[in-house]
Design an enzyme around this catalytic site. Structure first.
Site, PDB file in Angstrom:
ATOM      1  N   ARG A  28      74.115 -16.364 -18.603  1.00  0.00           N
ATOM      2  CA  ARG A  28      75.107 -17.147 -19.331  1.00  0.00           C
ATOM      3  C   ARG A  28      74.600 -17.567 -20.708  1.00  0.00           C
ATOM      4  O   ARG A  28      75.384 -17.690 -21.654  1.00  0.00           O
ATOM      5  CB  ARG A  28      75.491 -18.370 -18.489  1.00  0.00           C
ATOM      6  CG  ARG A  28      76.252 -17.995 -17.223  1.00  0.00           C
ATOM      7  CD  ARG A  28      76.319 -19.116 -16.201  1.00  0.00           C
ATOM      8  NE  ARG A  28      77.016 -18.668 -14.996  1.00  0.00           N
ATOM      9  CZ  ARG A  28      77.147 -19.394 -13.882  1.00  0.00           C
ATOM     10  NH1 ARG A  28      76.593 -20.615 -13.826  1.00  0.00           N
ATOM     11  NH2 ARG A  28      77.799 -18.918 -12.835  1.00  0.00           N
ATOM     12  N   SER A  68      66.525 -33.984 -48.388  1.00  0.00           N
ATOM     13  CA  SER A  68      65.275 -34.708 -48.203  1.00  0.00           C
ATOM     14  C   SER A  68      65.584 -36.197 -48.116  1.00  0.00           C
ATOM     15  O   SER A  68      66.548 -36.684 -48.714  1.00  0.00           O
ATOM     16  CB  SER A  68      64.336 -34.439 -49.384  1.00  0.00           C
ATOM     17  OG  SER A  68      63.276 -35.377 -49.422  1.00  0.00           O
ATOM     18  N   ARG A  84      55.438 -15.896  -0.768  1.00  0.00           N
ATOM     19  CA  ARG A  84      56.059 -16.911  -1.617  1.00  0.00           C
ATOM     20  C   ARG A  84      54.944 -17.809  -2.109  1.00  0.00           C
ATOM     21  O   ARG A  84      54.201 -18.372  -1.318  1.00  0.00           O
ATOM     22  CB  ARG A  84      57.129 -17.710  -0.861  1.00  0.00           C
ATOM     23  CG  ARG A  84      58.378 -16.883  -0.574  1.00  0.00           C
ATOM     24  CD  ARG A  84      59.505 -17.701   0.068  1.00  0.00           C
ATOM     25  NE  ARG A  84      59.854 -18.833  -0.760  1.00  0.00           N
ATOM     26  CZ  ARG A  84      59.923 -20.086  -0.312  1.00  0.00           C
ATOM     27  NH1 ARG A  84      59.661 -20.372   0.939  1.00  0.00           N
ATOM     28  NH2 ARG A  84      60.254 -21.053  -1.127  1.00  0.00           N
TER      29      ARG A  84
END
Length: 467
Positions: A120, A298, A337
């Site tokens: 996305r 600035s 895992r």
């Protein structure tokens, strides 16, 4: 209580599409989308009632859940999926609760959510890259033959054209586009269960069999097994529900998708950083060959028009390699895992997506408004009083008096030109009188920087042919 993170110190991503696509709410929604897709996929594969898929999908709305509460409770178990499952189960009817997160492990959901967030986020990034590529292509066409000083090791080298420089920027942007597009198309869903075997899904009794009163064991009481159980069809259905690629294997500790994503994002940051670094150099007051269409102000100097977009892009490019390095480091993931390696990815991956999303957004704005100043380029070509074409003169002279003598002549002439602050061509006019072999050369043509840009125009055309 202060708001946790509103982007105060992250102007590069503030307000960009990537900021919204990578926020806590976006990640929460992606996790919920993964949970809902899992239940729908199980419904499609006969492992859950159709009503369960509809009910979980209806409940999977991030606005119904408290992000801060999930974050705090995640400290107990190490990831936010565990408390989210509790809250999601509580949001559906009791009869549907057994089908929430059924058979998945937390990493299945969080990895899948990360891929959804990446997909996305990359959509607007790719749009911004196309905008930037189109903008610099227009500059390359308009300034195909605009001569300027080529610079190597910070010094004037030989003449080039601004069209060629812009074509180079475009080539890098398109390289980034191609890499990100390929990675986005390959982003995979994650579903493996506890240790990547999908075994638990074979253990579930199909809904129609349950309704018919059929148990999950054979006559001897042994669990029935088949080579082609529901695990692989479920994996395909899950990926299809999400619009992600179906992985060849569960990749809990095979982190190629993250590494590929990290590499493409870091490359994109660097590619845009090259463009921005050139803009910063060329927009210096004493160079003034380009300016941002609308510079930043600035706090104390009212005359300043700072190249802010280029500055933010370069800042992102400087940070991206370190974040990518962390993600590459997570390839060292032990067992089926890992502990720590997977967890170390979450924040740097999100930050890398944010940096690149902000940089691409700024690059589209920067290139669309970039102003080119050809007269400054022409003036700067003359700063070295003709020395910028010394390479050409050396090549021409060498054909007549040999390479060694040609170098001696030009080194001496260049030293004299610098000492007398005069033009190299004027000094060489005297030299030609002393070197009969050089008689008849047209120094006005040979010393003209605009006539020594080689194949710059043709190279620009060739680069612009790339789609």
């Amino acid at each position: 209580m202060y708001e946790s993170d509103a982007g105060l110190l992250a102007p590069g991503r503030a307000g960009s599409p990537a900021e919204a696509a990578t926020g806590d709410g976006a990640f929460l929604q992606a996790m919920l989308d993964a949970e809902a897709a899992l239940t729908r996929a199980q419904s499609d594969c006969g492992l859950a009632p159709a009503e369960a898929g509809r009910a979980v999908t209806a409940a999977a709305d991030a606005g119904r859940f408290e992000v801060r509460s999930l974050a705090l409770r995640a400290r107990t178990d190490g990831n936010p999926v565990i408390p989210l499952v509790v809250d999601l189960a509580a949001a559906v009817e009791p009869g549907v609760r057994p089908y929430v997160h059924r058979g998945a492990t937390s990493q299945d959901i969080l990895d899948t959510a990360a891929m959804l967030v990446a997909a996305r986020t990359l959509a607007p990034v790719l749009d911004d890259l196309v905008r930037a590529a189109d903008a610099v292509a227009r500059l390359a066409v308009a300034h195909r033959n605009t001569p300027m000083a080529g610079r190597t090791l910070t010094q004037h080298a030989v003449p080039i054209t601004f069209g060629l420089k812009a074509a180079g920027w475009r080539a890098l942007i398109l390289d980034a586009r191609d890499r990100l597009s390929a990675v986005r198309e390959s982003l995979p869903a994650q579903l493996g269960g506890a240790a990547g075997t999908l075994a638990v899904f074979d253990a579930f009794t199909p809904v129609d069999a349950a309704d018919a009163g059929v148990s999950g064991t054979d006559a001897s009481g042994t669990v029935a097994t088949e080579d082609d159980g529901p695990g692989l069809p479920l994996l395909q259905a899950f990926a299809n529900e999400l619009g992600l690629a179906e992985p060849l294997l569960p990749w809990h500790s095979l982190r190629t998708p993250i590494a590929d994503l990290a590499g493409a994002l870091a490359f994109t940051a660097g590619a845009l950083g090259k463009l921005a670094a050139d803009v910063l150099t060329l927009s210096r007051t004493e160079i003034g060959e380009v300016t941002e269409g609308q510079g930043g102000g600035s706090s104390t100097m009212p005359q300043k028009a700072n190249p802010v977009r280029a500055t933010l892009i370069v800042a992102a490019a400087r940070r991206a390699p370190g974040l990518a390095a962390t993600l590459y480091g997570s390839l060292v993931a032990e067992d089926e895992r890992p502990a720590g390696a997977w967890h170390a990815e979450w924040e740097p991956l999100r930050e890398l997506l944010r940096l690149v999303g902000g940089a691409s957004y700024a690059a589209a704005e920067l290139t669309d408004g970039l102003r080119v100043v050809p007269y400054a380029m022409r003036e700067n070509l003359q700063l070295t009083d003709g020395l910028i074409v010394a390479e050409r003169l050396a090549a021409v002279f060498a054909e007549r008096i040999g390479r060694k003598r040609a170098k001696e002549v030009l080194v001496n002439a260049a030293a004299r030109a610098r000492a007398e602050t005069t033009d190299l061509a004027d000094v060489l006019a005297d030299v030609l009188d002393e070197e009969p072999e050089l008689a008849g050369l047209d120094l006005s043509e040979l010393a003209d920087p605009a006539r020594y840009t080689g194949c710059a125009g043709s190279l620009t055309d060739r680069a612009l042919d790339r789609g």
